[in-house]
Write a protein that holds these residues in place. Structure first.
Motif, mmCIF file in Angstrom:
data_model
loop_
_atom_site.group_PDB
_atom_site.id
_atom_site.type_symbol
_atom_site.label_atom_id
_atom_site.label_comp_id
_atom_site.label_asym_id
_atom_site.label_seq_id
_atom_site.Cartn_x
_atom_site.Cartn_y
_atom_site.Cartn_z
ATOM 1 N N ASN A 25 2.458 -0.670 1.296
ATOM 2 C CA ASN A 25 2.143 -2.026 1.748
ATOM 3 C C ASN A 25 2.916 -2.393 3.006
ATOM 4 N N TRP A 26 2.404 -3.391 3.714
ATOM 5 C CA TRP A 26 3.119 -3.947 4.853
ATOM 6 C C TRP A 26 4.317 -4.723 4.315
ATOM 7 N N LYS A 61 15.975 -4.440 6.317
ATOM 8 C CA LYS A 61 14.584 -4.889 6.195
ATOM 9 C C LYS A 61 14.506 -6.211 5.451
ATOM 10 N N ALA A 62 15.228 -6.314 4.359
ATOM 11 C CA ALA A 62 15.213 -7.541 3.562
ATOM 12 C C ALA A 62 15.753 -8.714 4.372
ATOM 13 N N ALA A 63 16.803 -8.478 5.139
ATOM 14 C CA ALA A 63 17.379 -9.543 5.967
ATOM 15 C C ALA A 63 16.392 -9.986 7.048
ATOM 16 N N HIS A 64 15.739 -9.039 7.670
ATOM 17 C CA HIS A 64 14.752 -9.378 8.704
ATOM 18 C C HIS A 64 13.567 -10.125 8.102
ATOM 19 N N ALA A 65 13.090 -9.681 6.949
ATOM 20 C CA ALA A 65 11.973 -10.363 6.288
ATOM 21 C C ALA A 65 12.361 -11.792 5.921
ATOM 22 N N ALA A 66 13.561 -11.977 5.413
ATOM 23 C CA ALA A 66 14.030 -13.318 5.048
ATOM 24 C C ALA A 66 14.127 -14.219 6.275
ATOM 25 N N SER A 118 0.195 -9.765 8.999
ATOM 26 C CA SER A 118 1.205 -8.982 8.292
ATOM 27 C C SER A 118 1.923 -8.087 9.288
ATOM 28 N N TRP A 119 3.143 -7.755 8.920
ATOM 29 C CA TRP A 119 3.995 -6.964 9.804
ATOM 30 C C TRP A 119 4.640 -5.824 9.045
ATOM 31 N N VAL A 135 11.856 -7.597 15.741
ATOM 32 C CA VAL A 135 12.212 -6.807 14.556
ATOM 33 C C VAL A 135 11.025 -6.080 13.918
ATOM 34 N N VAL A 136 9.840 -6.184 14.512
ATOM 35 C CA VAL A 136 8.677 -5.535 13.899
ATOM 36 C C VAL A 136 8.249 -4.297 14.675
ATOM 37 N N ALA A 137 7.610 -3.383 13.944
ATOM 38 C CA ALA A 137 7.057 -2.179 14.552
ATOM 39 C C ALA A 137 5.553 -2.310 14.745
ATOM 40 N N GLU A 138 4.878 -2.975 13.792
ATOM 41 C CA GLU A 138 3.432 -3.130 13.860
ATOM 42 C C GLU A 138 3.042 -4.512 13.366
ATOM 43 N N ARG A 139 1.903 -4.990 13.874
ATOM 44 C CA ARG A 139 1.368 -6.293 13.490
ATOM 45 C C ARG A 139 -0.135 -6.159 13.247
#
Length: 99
Positions: free
Chosen positions: A54-55, A19-24, A8-9, A88-92
């Motif tokens: 949530n992540w 955020k939605a665009a990056h997740a997609a 999860s990220w 595009v992520v801050a944490e993994r």
């Protein structure tokens, strides 16, 4: 033995639309690996739909064994997709379970 690979990220963007665009885009790129990387038995990826603490997006995939997971991780198509994810992520967070 089957390996269940869960990742999860938390996305770096703070704007909900970004955020939605990056997740997609993450979901599209990782989802496109099915059929390209033979070692993937199953793969599901998508954004969190509840929100709160949530992540932002998660992946759940199955591999025959640790060797198959290792091959997946170094496959050029995965390396390319992972490059975008990392941008595009801050944490993994990741965990691998025997199921």
């Amino acid at each position: 033995m089957t390996i269940l690979h869960i990742v999860s990220w938390k996305l770096a963007a703070t704007d909900p639309a970004e955020k939605a665009a990056h997740a997609a885009e993450i979901a599209a790129r990782l989802g496109a690996l099915v059929g390209v990387i033979d070692d993937i038995q199953t793969l599901r990826v998508g954004p969190d739909v509840v929100g709160g603490a949530n992540w932002d997006i998660a992946l759940v995939a199955e591999y025959e064994d640790e060797a198959a997971l290792s091959r997946y991780q170094v496959h050029p198509a995965h390396v390319e997709a992972a490059g975008y994810v990392k941008s595009v992520v801050a944490e993994r967070m990741a965990v691998d379970l025997v199921v």
